[in-house]
Design a protein around this motif. Structure first.
Motif, PDB file in Angstrom:
ATOM      1  N   ASP A 135       0.824  -1.198   0.000  1.00  0.00           N
ATOM      2  CA  ASP A 135       0.000   0.000   0.000  1.00  0.00           C
ATOM      3  C   ASP A 135       0.865   1.257   0.000  1.00  0.00           C
ATOM      4  O   ASP A 135       0.625   2.207  -0.757  1.00  0.00           O
ATOM      5  N   ILE A 136       1.889   1.275   0.850  1.00  0.00           N
ATOM      6  CA  ILE A 136       2.808   2.411   0.905  1.00  0.00           C
ATOM      7  C   ILE A 136       3.565   2.535  -0.414  1.00  0.00           C
ATOM      8  O   ILE A 136       3.760   3.646  -0.934  1.00  0.00           O
ATOM      9  N   LYS A 137       3.974   1.423  -0.974  1.00  0.00           N
ATOM     10  CA  LYS A 137       4.689   1.439  -2.257  1.00  0.00           C
ATOM     11  C   LYS A 137       3.858   2.100  -3.347  1.00  0.00           C
ATOM     12  O   LYS A 137       4.331   2.997  -4.057  1.00  0.00           O
ATOM     13  N   GLU A 138       2.612   1.685  -3.474  1.00  0.00           N
ATOM     14  CA  GLU A 138       1.738   2.231  -4.517  1.00  0.00           C
ATOM     15  C   GLU A 138       1.470   3.716  -4.304  1.00  0.00           C
ATOM     16  O   GLU A 138       1.478   4.510  -5.250  1.00  0.00           O
TER      17      GLU A 138
ATOM     18  N   LYS B 154       2.691   6.861  -6.800  1.00  0.00           N
ATOM     19  CA  LYS B 154       1.672   7.764  -7.339  1.00  0.00           C
ATOM     20  C   LYS B 154       1.927   9.213  -6.946  1.00  0.00           C
ATOM     21  O   LYS B 154       1.819  10.132  -7.775  1.00  0.00           O
ATOM     22  N   LYS B 155       2.289   9.434  -5.682  1.00  0.00           N
ATOM     23  CA  LYS B 155       2.434  10.810  -5.182  1.00  0.00           C
ATOM     24  C   LYS B 155       3.699  11.476  -5.704  1.00  0.00           C
ATOM     25  O   LYS B 155       3.691  12.663  -6.057  1.00  0.00           O
ATOM     26  N   TYR B 156       4.804  10.710  -5.755  1.00  0.00           N
ATOM     27  CA  TYR B 156       6.089  11.324  -6.075  1.00  0.00           C
ATOM     28  C   TYR B 156       6.640  10.934  -7.453  1.00  0.00           C
ATOM     29  O   TYR B 156       7.746  11.353  -7.808  1.00  0.00           O
ATOM     30  N   SER B 157       5.882  10.134  -8.211  1.00  0.00           N
ATOM     31  CA  SER B 157       6.282   9.736  -9.572  1.00  0.00           C
ATOM     32  C   SER B 157       7.685   9.151  -9.589  1.00  0.00           C
ATOM     33  O   SER B 157       8.487   9.428 -10.498  1.00  0.00           O
ATOM     34  N   PHE B 158       7.995   8.346  -8.592  1.00  0.00           N
ATOM     35  CA  PHE B 158       9.294   7.690  -8.491  1.00  0.00           C
ATOM     36  C   PHE B 158       9.061   6.187  -8.579  1.00  0.00           C
ATOM     37  O   PHE B 158       8.359   5.613  -7.753  1.00  0.00           O
ATOM     38  N   LYS B 159       9.620   5.565  -9.593  1.00  0.00           N
ATOM     39  CA  LYS B 159       9.253   4.179  -9.928  1.00  0.00           C
ATOM     40  C   LYS B 159      10.006   3.108  -9.148  1.00  0.00           C
ATOM     41  O   LYS B 159       9.460   2.033  -8.870  1.00  0.00           O
TER      42      LYS B 159
END
Length: 339
Positions: A138-141, A145-150
Motif C-alpha cells: 500500500d505504501i509502495k503504490e 503515485k504521489k512522487y512519480s518515483f518508480k
C-alpha cells in the motif's frame, strides 16, 4: 563501508527499527564498517567494533550532512539528500508524507507547514537516490503515485521478541495494545468500545502503553475503571524489553489503528503466540492473518469482536511477511553472496 543517515529519527517505531538494523550489522556483518549519523538526543548508541556513531547536534550540521555526497548510504528518515550519490536508498516509513494536500490543509498550522514542506522537499530531491525502500504494498503504490518515483522496493524488516519469555511469565491481561497515542492509533475508539462492554457487564483486563501528555485518554481510563467491571492498566511508554514481557503476559493483541506503514506490533505479537483482533484494512493482511477483524471507525464493532474473542472459538493468527533485513544490507554493500 556503508553509511546510515538518520539524524531525523528520535523515538517510536523508527528508532526501534534503526536500533535493530545497527545491531544486526554489528553482529552478522563484522567485516563491514558502518558509520551511523544520529541526532544528539539518541544517546543509547555508541561507537563499538565495526560501528562508528556520529552525533549531529544542530540543524545547520544536518543540512551540511544532507549536502554532502555520500555513497553506499541509507537515508533512514524518509528524506533524500540534496546531492546525488552512488548506491543510495531512502527508507520510507512516514504516513504523513503521503497525506493528500486537501487532508493536510485541514490539520493544525504547525503540522501543515512541517509536512507540506517535507513533501515539497521529497518531490524536488527524491531523484538523488537510486531506490526507495518501504514496508508494504500500500505504501509502495501511494509513494509511486504521489512522487512519480518508480524504483520502490518492498524491504520490510523487524526484530522479534525472545520466545523464552513465554515460559517465564504468566498471563495477566486478556488484551494489550502496544502503541503510542498518535491520532491514527485510534485509542479513543478502543476506549469507547470498552465503555460499551462495561455497560454489558463484560469483564476483562487490558494493558495500554500511552505516553505522557494524553490526559484526556488517561482520564477516560480512570472513569472506565471506576465502574469496577473491567481493569485497564496504562503502563506508559515502554522499552523494547518490557514490550516483549507485556506480550508474554497477554493473551490477545487488539489493534485498532487506521493507518500503518507496516504494523510491527502485529508481527511481534503473533510471534509471541498472541491472538490478534485488528482493523479490517489492507496493512493488516499484508503482515498477518488475524483471528478477527473489525471496522476501526466503529466503536460498536470493536466491542463486538472483543466480546467474540472473550467467548472463545476463534482461529489462531499467523505471520505472512518475510524479514528482509539481509536483502537491504546486501543492496547497500552491493554483494550477492553472504558476507
Amino acid at each position: 563501508m556503508i553509511n546510515i543517515i538518520a539524524p531525523n529519527i528520535k523515538n517510536g517505531g523508527g528508532l526501534e527499527l534503526l536500533l535493530y538494523l545497527i545491531e544486526h550489522i554489528k553482529v552478522s556483518y563484522p567485516n563491514i564498517r558502518c558509520v551511523v549519523y544520529l541526532d544528539s538526543s539518541v544517546q543509547m548508541l555508541e561507537s563499538d567494533n565495526n560501528i562508528e556513531v556520529v552525533h549531529i547536534n544542530s540543524s545547520f550540521k544536518k543540512i551540511k550532512l544532507f549536502s554532502k555526497k555520500i555513497d553506499n548510504a541509507l537515508y533512514f528518515g524518509n528524506l533524500p539528500p540534496l546531492v546525488k550519490a552512488k548506491n543510495s536508498i531512502v527508507y520510507f516509513h512516514n504516513l504523513y508524507l503521503l497525506m493528500p494536500f486537501e487532508k493536510l490543509i485541514k490539520t493544525s498550522i504547525k503540522f501543515f507547514i512541517k509536512y507540506f514542506l517535507q513533501q515539497v522537499y521529497i518531490r524536488f530531491f527524491i531523484k538523488n537516490v537510486n531506490m526507495v525502500a518501504c514496508q508494504n504494498d500500500d505504501i509502495k503504490e501511494k509513494f509511486i503515485k504521489k512522487y512519480s518515483f518508480k524504483n520502490v522496493q518492498l524491504l520490510p524488516f523487524f526484530r522479534l521478541c525472545d520466545r523464552n519469555l513465554l515460559e517465564k511469565n504468566e498471563k495477566k491481561y486478556d488484551f494489550c495494545y502496544v502503541s503510542l497515542a498518535h491520532p491514527h492509533k485510534n485509542h479513543q475508539r478502543l476506549l469507547e468500545a470498552c465503555e460499551i462492554l462495561v455497560k454489558e457487564n463484560i469483564s476483562f483486563t487490558m494493558a495500554l502503553t500511552i505516553e505522557d501528555g494524553h490526559d484526556d485518554l488517561v482520564e477516560k481510563i480512570k472513569d472506565i475503571n471506576l465502574k469496577n467491571v473491567v481493569t485497564i492498566v496504562n503502563l506508559g511508554k515502554l522499552p523494547k524489553e518490557e514490550v516483549c514481557k507485556l506480550y508474554a503476559q497477554s493473551k490477545c493483541l487488539v489493534f485498532p489503528s487506521t493507518e500503518e506503514t507496516f504494523g510491527l506490533g502485529l508481527v511481534e505479537a503473533v510471534n509471541m503466540d498472541l491472538d490478534v483482533i485488528a482493523s479490517n484494512l489492507d496493512y493488516v493482511y499484508q503482515s498477518i492473518e488475524p483471528s478477527l477483524v473489525f471496522d476501526p471507525s466503529s466503536s460498536l464493532d470493536i466491542s463486538l469482536k472483543m466480546k467474540e474473542y472473550l467467548e472463545g472459538n476463534i482461529q489462531k493468527s499467523s505471520v505472512k511477511i518475510e524479514n528482509k533485513i539481509d536483502d537491504l544490507i546486501k543492496i547497500l554493500i552491493k554483494e550477492n553472496k553472504n558476507v
